[in-house]
Design a protein around this motif. Structure first.
Motif, short mmCIF file in Angstrom:
data_model
loop_
_atom_site.label_atom_id
_atom_site.label_comp_id
_atom_site.label_asym_id
_atom_site.label_seq_id
_atom_site.Cartn_x
_atom_site.Cartn_y
_atom_site.Cartn_z
N LEU A 15 0.83 -1.21 0.00
CA LEU A 15 0.00 0.00 0.00
C LEU A 15 0.87 1.25 0.00
O LEU A 15 0.53 2.25 -0.65
CB LEU A 15 -0.93 0.00 1.22
N HIS A 16 1.98 1.21 0.73
CA HIS A 16 2.90 2.34 0.73
C HIS A 16 3.48 2.57 -0.67
O HIS A 16 3.67 3.72 -1.09
CB HIS A 16 4.04 2.11 1.72
N MET A 17 3.76 1.50 -1.38
CA MET A 17 4.28 1.63 -2.74
C MET A 17 3.25 2.28 -3.66
O MET A 17 3.61 3.03 -4.58
CB MET A 17 4.70 0.26 -3.29
N ALA A 18 1.98 1.98 -3.43
CA ALA A 18 0.92 2.60 -4.24
C ALA A 18 0.87 4.11 -3.99
O ALA A 18 0.73 4.90 -4.94
CB ALA A 18 -0.43 1.96 -3.91
N THR A 19 1.00 4.50 -2.73
CA THR A 19 1.01 5.94 -2.45
C THR A 19 2.32 6.57 -2.92
O THR A 19 2.36 7.76 -3.26
CB THR A 19 0.80 6.21 -0.95
N LEU A 20 3.39 5.77 -2.93
CA LEU A 20 4.65 6.27 -3.47
C LEU A 20 4.51 6.61 -4.95
O LEU A 20 5.08 7.60 -5.44
CB LEU A 20 5.75 5.22 -3.28
N ALA A 21 3.74 5.80 -5.66
CA ALA A 21 3.47 6.08 -7.08
C ALA A 21 2.74 7.41 -7.23
O ALA A 21 2.98 8.16 -8.19
CB ALA A 21 2.65 4.95 -7.69
N ALA A 22 1.88 7.74 -6.26
CA ALA A 22 1.19 9.02 -6.29
C ALA A 22 2.18 10.17 -6.10
O ALA A 22 2.06 11.23 -6.74
CB ALA A 22 0.11 9.06 -5.20
N VAL A 23 3.18 9.96 -5.23
CA VAL A 23 4.22 10.98 -5.02
C VAL A 23 5.00 11.21 -6.31
O VAL A 23 5.27 12.34 -6.71
CB VAL A 23 5.18 10.56 -3.89
N VAL A 24 5.39 10.11 -6.96
CA VAL A 24 6.15 10.19 -8.20
C VAL A 24 5.35 10.93 -9.27
O VAL A 24 5.90 11.78 -10.00
CB VAL A 24 6.55 8.79 -8.69
N LEU A 25 4.07 10.64 -9.37
CA LEU A 25 3.23 11.32 -10.36
C LEU A 25 3.13 12.81 -10.05
O LEU A 25 3.26 13.66 -10.94
CB LEU A 25 1.84 10.69 -10.38
N TYR A 26 2.90 13.14 -8.79
CA TYR A 26 2.72 14.54 -8.41
C TYR A 26 4.01 15.35 -8.60
O TYR A 26 3.98 16.48 -9.08
CB TYR A 26 2.27 14.64 -6.96
N TYR A 27 5.14 14.73 -8.24
CA TYR A 27 6.43 15.45 -8.32
C TYR A 27 7.25 15.02 -9.52
O TYR A 27 8.48 15.10 -9.50
CB TYR A 27 7.23 15.19 -7.04
N ARG A 28 6.62 14.59 -10.58
CA ARG A 28 7.33 14.05 -11.73
C ARG A 28 8.29 15.08 -12.34
O ARG A 28 9.39 14.72 -12.78
CB ARG A 28 6.35 13.54 -12.79
N ARG A 29 7.91 16.35 -12.37
CA ARG A 29 8.79 17.37 -12.94
C ARG A 29 10.04 17.57 -12.09
O ARG A 29 11.15 17.68 -12.60
CB ARG A 29 8.03 18.69 -13.10
N THR A 30 9.85 17.62 -10.76
CA THR A 30 10.99 17.77 -9.86
C THR A 30 11.90 16.57 -9.96
O THR A 30 13.14 16.71 -10.03
CB THR A 30 10.50 17.93 -8.41
N ILE A 31 11.33 15.37 -9.96
CA ILE A 31 12.13 14.15 -10.03
C ILE A 31 12.92 14.09 -11.33
O ILE A 31 14.11 13.76 -11.35
CB ILE A 31 11.23 12.91 -9.88
N LEU A 32 12.26 14.42 -12.44
CA LEU A 32 12.93 14.40 -13.74
C LEU A 32 14.08 15.40 -13.76
O LEU A 32 15.18 15.10 -14.26
CB LEU A 32 11.93 14.71 -14.85
N LYS A 33 13.85 16.57 -13.21
CA LYS A 33 14.91 17.58 -13.21
C LYS A 33 16.08 17.15 -12.35
O LYS A 33 17.25 17.33 -12.72
CB LYS A 33 14.36 18.93 -12.73
N LEU A 34 15.79 16.57 -11.18
CA LEU A 34 16.87 16.09 -10.32
C LEU A 34 17.66 14.97 -10.99
O LEU A 34 18.89 14.91 -10.88
CB LEU A 34 16.30 15.61 -8.99
N LEU A 35 16.97 14.08 -11.71
CA LEU A 35 17.65 13.00 -12.42
C LEU A 35 18.54 13.54 -13.54
O LEU A 35 19.65 13.04 -13.76
CB LEU A 35 16.63 12.01 -12.98
N CYS A 36 18.06 14.57 -14.23
CA CYS A 36 18.87 15.19 -15.29
C CYS A 36 20.11 15.85 -14.71
O CYS A 36 21.21 15.74 -15.26
CB CYS A 36 18.04 16.21 -16.05
N ILE A 37 19.93 16.53 -13.58
CA ILE A 37 21.07 17.16 -12.91
C ILE A 37 22.07 16.10 -12.46
O ILE A 37 23.29 16.27 -12.61
CB ILE A 37 20.59 18.00 -11.71
N LEU A 38 21.56 15.00 -11.90
CA LEU A 38 22.43 13.91 -11.45
C LEU A 38 23.18 13.31 -12.63
O LEU A 38 24.38 13.03 -12.53
CB LEU A 38 21.60 12.83 -10.76
N PHE A 39 22.51 13.12 -13.76
CA PHE A 39 23.15 12.56 -14.96
C PHE A 39 24.27 13.48 -15.43
O PHE A 39 25.39 13.01 -15.71
CB PHE A 39 22.10 12.39 -16.07
N ARG A 40 24.00 14.78 -15.50
CA ARG A 40 25.03 15.72 -15.95
C ARG A 40 26.20 15.76 -14.96
O ARG A 40 27.36 15.90 -15.37
CB ARG A 40 24.42 17.12 -16.11
#
Length: 284
Positions: A47-72
């Motif tokens: 159930l926590h993983m299901a709500t985690l998916a909600a976090v990922v969806l809500y913060y998808r732009r922040t997560i994507l930007k952080l991943l791009c910064i990490l990659f660079r």
């Protein structure tokens, strides 16, 4: 466990995971009221993983930007020529390359501290030895922390976006680790801990939910070895229905809570936690 019970537990998880009222505590109480005495910890983590998916969806732009910064950063790629200072969900944690890198480091520090504490608290949770009275006492502790954090936040004259320091990251990780105990709200104590250390409301809320991603994902991976226990006790239908309900309820409650955090209304939840905690201590 019936499918209806799975849905009820999923909705409860989705609401209580983000609203600062302790999802683990409410799940334990609901399972007790349903007479479900042998629900594996892994079901709760599903159930926590299901709500985690909600976090990922809500913060998808922040997560994507952080991943791009990490990659660079890892591959030493140059940053964009013009760094933006965006408004919205990326403004607090990754408005530019420098702050984004700092956020990544602080998330790692917080996660290490949370993981260290989680090793000890998981033993307490796993053997089911947490009494309901203790869980209800945790509700009262959470309510006090919420009230105090808002009092402190209102006394600050400057509420501009702040950059997380390593000391703040360690203390937030400590708070999140304590928040793994049933009855103590993970989101509530993490946000309160951030505000206690001087982090502004907006950053405290966003950081609290982003830093939950590695913590919850790590707990899920560690408990995967026990997946046979879940399928032996619970059929797939309640698990699937519960996860779907947790995701939908979680996304809605997260969207609502972020607005309340920025308005400084977290102490409103104490109006529920205090009577719930007192009544629980009396009747359980």
């Amino acid at each position: 466990m019936t499918t209806f019970q799975g849905i009820v537990l999923g909705v409860l998880q989705g609401i209580a995971e983000f609203l600062p009222i302790s999802s683990s505590g409410h799940l334990k109480i609901a399972q007790h009221l349903f007479g479900l005495s042998e629900v594996p910890l892994l079901f709760d983590i599903f159930l926590h993983m299901a709500t985690l998916a909600a976090v990922v969806l809500y913060y998808r732009r922040t997560i994507l930007k952080l991943l791009c910064i990490l990659f660079r950063w890892i591959f030493r790629r140059p940053a964009p020529q013009t760094e933006e200072n965006p408004s919205g969900k990326t403004a607090t944690l990754a408005p530019n390359e420098s702050i984004g890198r700092n956020t990544i480091i602080m998330i790692i520090l917080s996660t290490i501290v949370t993981g260290a504490i989680g090793i000890f608290t998981s033993k307490l949770i796993d053997d089911g030895s947490v009494p309901l009275k203790m869980i209800c006492s945790g509700f009262l502790v959470t309510s006090i922390l919420l009230i105090l954090s808002e009092v402190i936040a209102r006394k600050r004259t400057n509420d501009e976006i702040t950059k997380i320091s390593w000391i703040q990251a360690l203390l937030i990780g400590l708070a999140q680790g304590i928040g793994t105990l049933p009855g103590i709200s993970r989101s509530g104590i993490t946000i309160a801990g951030a505000q206690f250390t001087g982090v502004d409301r907006a950053t405290a809320g966003d950081y609290s939910f982003i830093v939950s991603i590695p913590a919850i994902a790590g707990a899920f991976i560690l408990e995967l070895r026990k997946i046979g226990e879940v399928t032996a006790i619970i059929s797939p239908a309640p698990i699937i229905a519960g996860c779907a309900a947790a995701f939908a309820a979680g996304f809605l409650s997260l969207t609502w809570l972020i607005k309340l955090i920025r308005k400084g209304k977290l102490e409103y939840f104490a109006a529920y936690l205090v009577p719930a905690g007192i009544l629980g201590i009396i009747f359980f």
